[in-house]
Design a protein around this motif. Structure first.
Motif, PDB file in Angstrom:
ATOM      1  N   HIS A   1     -26.511  20.495   0.012  1.00  0.00           N
ATOM      2  CA  HIS A   1     -25.169  20.990   0.823  1.00  0.00           C
ATOM      3  C   HIS A   1     -24.111  20.360   0.104  1.00  0.00           C
ATOM      4  O   HIS A   1     -24.514  18.859  -0.522  1.00  0.00           O
ATOM      5  CB  HIS A   1     -25.782  20.069   2.414  1.00  0.00           C
ATOM      6  CG  HIS A   1     -24.185  21.272   3.676  1.00  0.00           C
ATOM      7  ND1 HIS A   1     -23.587  20.224   3.258  1.00  0.00           N
ATOM      8  CD2 HIS A   1     -23.723  22.133   3.635  1.00  0.00           C
ATOM      9  CE1 HIS A   1     -22.097  21.574   4.473  1.00  0.00           C
ATOM     10  NE2 HIS A   1     -23.266  22.540   4.576  1.00  0.00           N
TER      11      HIS A   1
ATOM     12  N   THR B   1     -24.010  16.686  10.745  1.00  0.00           N
ATOM     13  CA  THR B   1     -24.608  15.973   9.574  1.00  0.00           C
ATOM     14  C   THR B   1     -23.827  15.351   8.360  1.00  0.00           C
ATOM     15  O   THR B   1     -24.711  14.503   7.390  1.00  0.00           O
ATOM     16  CB  THR B   1     -25.374  16.869   9.203  1.00  0.00           C
ATOM     17  OG1 THR B   1     -26.544  17.552  10.232  1.00  0.00           O
ATOM     18  CG2 THR B   1     -26.739  16.709   8.199  1.00  0.00           C
ATOM     19  N   THR B   2     -23.294  15.695   7.864  1.00  0.00           N
ATOM     20  CA  THR B   2     -22.365  15.889   7.373  1.00  0.00           C
ATOM     21  C   THR B   2     -22.050  14.295   7.253  1.00  0.00           C
ATOM     22  O   THR B   2     -22.081  13.919   6.552  1.00  0.00           O
ATOM     23  CB  THR B   2     -20.712  15.959   7.583  1.00  0.00           C
ATOM     24  OG1 THR B   2     -21.186  17.653   7.449  1.00  0.00           O
ATOM     25  CG2 THR B   2     -19.840  15.631   6.087  1.00  0.00           C
TER      26      THR B   2
ATOM     27  N   SER C   1     -22.295  18.193   1.349  1.00  0.00           N
ATOM     28  CA  SER C   1     -21.506  17.373   2.290  1.00  0.00           C
ATOM     29  C   SER C   1     -22.324  16.235   1.496  1.00  0.00           C
ATOM     30  O   SER C   1     -21.596  14.981   1.425  1.00  0.00           O
ATOM     31  CB  SER C   1     -22.112  17.118   3.580  1.00  0.00           C
ATOM     32  OG  SER C   1     -23.484  17.472   4.233  1.00  0.00           O
TER      33      SER C   1
ATOM     34  N   LEU D   1     -25.195  12.509   6.499  1.00  0.00           N
ATOM     35  CA  LEU D   1     -25.124  12.203   4.727  1.00  0.00           C
ATOM     36  C   LEU D   1     -24.352  10.647   4.597  1.00  0.00           C
ATOM     37  O   LEU D   1     -24.763  10.654   3.149  1.00  0.00           O
ATOM     38  CB  LEU D   1     -25.588  13.586   4.124  1.00  0.00           C
ATOM     39  CG  LEU D   1     -25.965  14.905   4.732  1.00  0.00           C
ATOM     40  CD1 LEU D   1     -25.868  16.077   4.607  1.00  0.00           C
ATOM     41  CD2 LEU D   1     -27.898  14.499   4.233  1.00  0.00           C
TER      42      LEU D   1
ATOM     43  N   ALA E   1     -31.057  19.203   7.913  1.00  0.00           N
ATOM     44  CA  ALA E   1     -29.376  20.048   9.277  1.00  0.00           C
ATOM     45  C   ALA E   1     -30.130  20.902   9.277  1.00  0.00           C
ATOM     46  O   ALA E   1     -29.900  21.285  11.021  1.00  0.00           O
ATOM     47  CB  ALA E   1     -28.667  19.631   8.295  1.00  0.00           C
ATOM     48  N   HIS E   2     -31.859  21.226   9.629  1.00  0.00           N
ATOM     49  CA  HIS E   2     -32.012  22.468   9.581  1.00  0.00           C
ATOM     50  C   HIS E   2     -34.001  22.571  10.419  1.00  0.00           C
ATOM     51  O   HIS E   2     -34.438  23.591  11.241  1.00  0.00           O
ATOM     52  CB  HIS E   2     -31.894  24.040   8.999  1.00  0.00           C
ATOM     53  CG  HIS E   2     -30.366  24.276   8.090  1.00  0.00           C
ATOM     54  ND1 HIS E   2     -29.495  24.941   9.426  1.00  0.00           N
ATOM     55  CD2 HIS E   2     -30.094  24.220   7.148  1.00  0.00           C
ATOM     56  CE1 HIS E   2     -28.757  25.218   8.708  1.00  0.00           C
ATOM     57  NE2 HIS E   2     -28.460  24.684   7.444  1.00  0.00           N
TER      58      HIS E   2
ATOM     59  N   GLY F   1     -19.635  13.736  14.185  1.00  0.00           N
ATOM     60  CA  GLY F   1     -19.049  14.296  13.049  1.00  0.00           C
ATOM     61  C   GLY F   1     -20.581  14.799  11.709  1.00  0.00           C
ATOM     62  O   GLY F   1     -20.206  15.654  10.351  1.00  0.00           O
TER      63      GLY F   1
ATOM     64  N   SER G   1     -29.431  18.096  12.346  1.00  0.00           N
ATOM     65  CA  SER G   1     -28.558  19.361  13.135  1.00  0.00           C
ATOM     66  C   SER G   1     -28.390  19.068  14.456  1.00  0.00           C
ATOM     67  O   SER G   1     -29.133  20.497  14.097  1.00  0.00           O
ATOM     68  CB  SER G   1     -27.497  20.618  12.172  1.00  0.00           C
ATOM     69  OG  SER G   1     -26.593  19.444  10.947  1.00  0.00           O
TER      70      SER G   1
ATOM     71  N   HIS H   1     -26.642  20.312  16.970  1.00  0.00           N
ATOM     72  CA  HIS H   1     -26.436  21.641  17.009  1.00  0.00           C
ATOM     73  C   HIS H   1     -27.095  22.513  16.190  1.00  0.00           C
ATOM     74  O   HIS H   1     -26.746  23.786  17.007  1.00  0.00           O
ATOM     75  CB  HIS H   1     -25.054  20.608  17.157  1.00  0.00           C
ATOM     76  CG  HIS H   1     -24.288  20.925  15.131  1.00  0.00           C
ATOM     77  ND1 HIS H   1     -24.134  21.978  14.554  1.00  0.00           N
ATOM     78  CD2 HIS H   1     -24.675  20.023  14.326  1.00  0.00           C
ATOM     79  CE1 HIS H   1     -24.018  22.248  13.672  1.00  0.00           C
ATOM     80  NE2 HIS H   1     -24.170  20.321  12.657  1.00  0.00           N
ATOM     81  N   LYS H   2     -27.367  22.624  15.301  1.00  0.00           N
ATOM     82  CA  LYS H   2     -27.840  23.394  14.984  1.00  0.00           C
ATOM     83  C   LYS H   2     -29.428  24.459  16.145  1.00  0.00           C
ATOM     84  O   LYS H   2     -28.811  25.785  15.994  1.00  0.00           O
ATOM     85  CB  LYS H   2     -27.825  23.841  13.810  1.00  0.00           C
ATOM     86  CG  LYS H   2     -27.502  23.375  12.818  1.00  0.00           C
ATOM     87  CD  LYS H   2     -27.524  23.302  10.833  1.00  0.00           C
ATOM     88  CE  LYS H   2     -26.219  22.609  10.381  1.00  0.00           C
ATOM     89  NZ  LYS H   2     -24.983  23.746  10.305  1.00  0.00           N
TER      90      LYS H   2
HETATM   91  C1  LIG Z   1     -28.437  22.427   4.086  1.00  0.00           C
HETATM   92  C2  LIG Z   1     -27.177  20.762   5.247  1.00  0.00           C
HETATM   93  N1  LIG Z   1     -27.033  20.343   5.194  1.00  0.00           N
HETATM   94  C3  LIG Z   1     -25.820  19.572   5.963  1.00  0.00           C
HETATM   95  C4  LIG Z   1     -25.164  19.918   6.397  1.00  0.00           C
HETATM   96  C5  LIG Z   1     -23.877  20.091   7.407  1.00  0.00           C
HETATM   97  O1  LIG Z   1     -23.780  19.465   8.416  1.00  0.00           O
HETATM   98  P1  LIG Z   1     -23.342  19.743   9.860  1.00  0.00           P
HETATM   99  O2  LIG Z   1     -22.529  20.465   9.708  1.00  0.00           O
HETATM  100  O3  LIG Z   1     -24.176  19.657  11.114  1.00  0.00           O
HETATM  101  O4  LIG Z   1     -22.359  18.859   9.509  1.00  0.00           O
HETATM  102  C6  LIG Z   1     -25.588  21.884   6.657  1.00  0.00           C
HETATM  103  C7  LIG Z   1     -24.374  23.231   7.716  1.00  0.00           C
HETATM  104  O5  LIG Z   1     -24.290  23.785   7.235  1.00  0.00           O
HETATM  105  C8  LIG Z   1     -26.528  22.030   5.709  1.00  0.00           C
HETATM  106  O6  LIG Z   1     -26.472  24.022   5.911  1.00  0.00           O
END
Ligand SMILES: Cc1ncc(COP(=O)(O)O)c(C=O)c1O
Length: 469
Positions: free
Chosen positions: A117, A92-93, A119, A96, A196-197, A90, A222, A224-225
């Protein structure tokens, strides 16, 4: 990295299963693609669909891993230098949410930088926590958030249950995170890092260090990023010495993640970890060299400047000297040159480079930027938003009874939703905060100026949701 990193146990087990099963009398119902839409099957390929599986024999269970998933997570922990690592389907959301739920109990206070973020705000709503917001420093020219303000962070710590840090920012900017972690630990609080980044940080010495190696208690990335796995797949790490209880973290992961985790996503984490472990150093060597070349070439274009980000693979391009806003420049790049950037703001474009880039993608970007027309100037940056007045928890405000009222008539009410205009890209108001005259004026200005507004149910903000009092 050790020999064992050559393995991808989950990916291998899926291939073995797909080769061996004669009668898959279980879900998913597309039965390895045979029951799927033919065009979809042809497009995706039968092999991809053959490993879209569930907890079939030999494929383990994400929520109680003892076999190939446990092994794949152990290899991920070894590759990223963590004590424990968990697969996330699901994003990084989810990680967290789980970390914050694990670190705090309802009603407690958590320290959160205002540029976190959404999330993180979601986790506060789920967990019933009271935020103590930390002020954010901005680059005065580009207007992007550069990190948490140290004095504000220090002042926020007493009596809190945990603190969140963002490392790096969306733009690849890092603050002195080692010192921030130490400061928070001196107050006895666990540190939860939204990385995430930064999923690629551990694999090259010229990238900033990962918070996993700096003593954080929980880190979410993330993959995936920037790490090469499929969208939605992320990793949650507990570094060595973590103050969090792994059993409680796993309990919260079971709460927030689906009971039908995608094996395609999980296998993509397994394969991406293998590639990073075996080839990450050379792949990011090439990417950093390519980014250096891109930076030099973009800087040579009259009117453009590249911001010195700590993660050099993020090209934060200041377009003000070209008399065009970043928003307009991004539109032009897409419409006229087929170039799609990661993000745009009033003053900048953000281009992200990874090992998937080539000299051709950089040449296409540079050639398009050379032709970028001016567009009559750039509006002035907005002032810093007013500081919030928290009157109830985000949970009470967001999940309680709410109503939409015209923005102009909302002064004095309590917001029941978040509004984060871009710029400045941080919430001007979050659920549970008083809509003061200053806040409403700021939001009215942002709405009139046509800035992108993240969060509100009414995207044009003619109305705003407030708590029914
Ligand atoms: C700084 C930051 N934290 C958390 C997230 C959430 O990550 P994810 O989209 O993998 O759930 C993002 C998504 O863009 C983000 O930019």
């Amino acid at each position: 990295m050790g020999e064992e990193q050559r393995r991808a146990p989950l990916f291998e087990a899926l291939q073995t299963y797909a080769g061996r099963v004669r009668a898959p009398l279980h879900v998913p119902g597309h039965k390895m693609g045979r029951g799927a839409d033919p065009e979809w099957r042809a497009f995706l390929g039968e092999r991809a669909l053959s490993i879209d599986q569930t907890e079939a024999p030999g494929l383990d269970d994400l929520h109680a891993p003892e076999g190939v998933i446990a092994e794949a997570q152990r290899l991920a922990a070894a590759a990223f230098g963590a004590w424990r690592s968990y697969f996330l389907v699901g994003g990084t959301t989810a990680g967290l949410h789980a970390l914050i739920l694990a670190a705090c109990t309802p009603g407690e206070t958590i320290v959160v930088p205002r540029h976190a973020h959404r999330s993180v705000l979601g986790a506060l709503i789920l967990a019933g926590l009271r935020p103590r917001w930390v002020r954010v420093a901005f680059d005065p020219e580009l207007g992007v958030a550069t990190g948490a303000d140290r004095a504000s962070l220090k002042a926020a710590l007493p009596g809190a249950a945990a603190a969140v840090l963002v490392h790096p920012t969306y733009y690849g900017i890092t603050s002195a995170i080692a010192a921030e972690i130490e400061l928070i630990h001196r107050s006895g609080l666990p540190v939860l890092v939204d990385e995430a980044h930064g999923a690629h940080f551990a694999f090259h010495p010229s990238l900033p260090p990962s918070a996993v190696s700096l003593g954080a208690d929980g880190v979410v990335q993330s993959l995936h990023k920037t790490g090469g796995s499929l969208t939605q797949s992320s990793l949650c790490h507990l570094p060595r010495g973590s103050r969090l209880d792994p059993l409680r973290v796993q309990e919260m992961l079971r709460l927030v993640q689906t009971t039908s985790p995608s094996y395609l996503l999980m296998a993509s984490l397994d394969a991406a970890r293998r590639m990073l472990a075996l080839e990450g150093r050379s792949a990011w060597d090439r990417t950093l060299a390519l980014a250096g070349e891109a930076r030099r070439r973009v800087e040579a274009i009259p009117g453009l400047r590249v911001y010195p980000t700590d993660d050099a693979t993020k090209l934060l391009i200041d377009v003000r000297g070209r008399s065009v806003s970043g928003f307009r420049a991004a539109e032009w790049l897409w419409e006229e040159a087929g170039v799609a950037v990661e993000a745009a703001g009033l003053t900048y474009l953000l281009a992200v480079l990874t090992p998937g880039d080539t000299p051709e993608t950089v040449a296409t970007l540079v050639a398009a930027l050379e032709r970028l027309p001016s567009d009559g100037g750039v509006p002035a940056l907005p002032p810093e938003p007013p500081w919030p007045e928290v009157v109830m928890t985000p949970r009470e405000a967001y999940l309680g009874r709410k109503q939409a009222v015209p923005l102009a008539e909302s002064v004095g009410r309590i917001a029941a939703e978040m509004v984060a205009p871009y710029p400045p890209g941080i919430p001007v108001v979050a659920p549970g905060e008083r809509l003061t005259r200053d806040v409403v004026d700021y939001l009215s200005f942002a709405a009139r100026a046509g800035w992108h507004l993240q969060g509100p149910a009414d995207p044009l903000l003619r109305t705003i949701q407030v708590v029914v009092e």
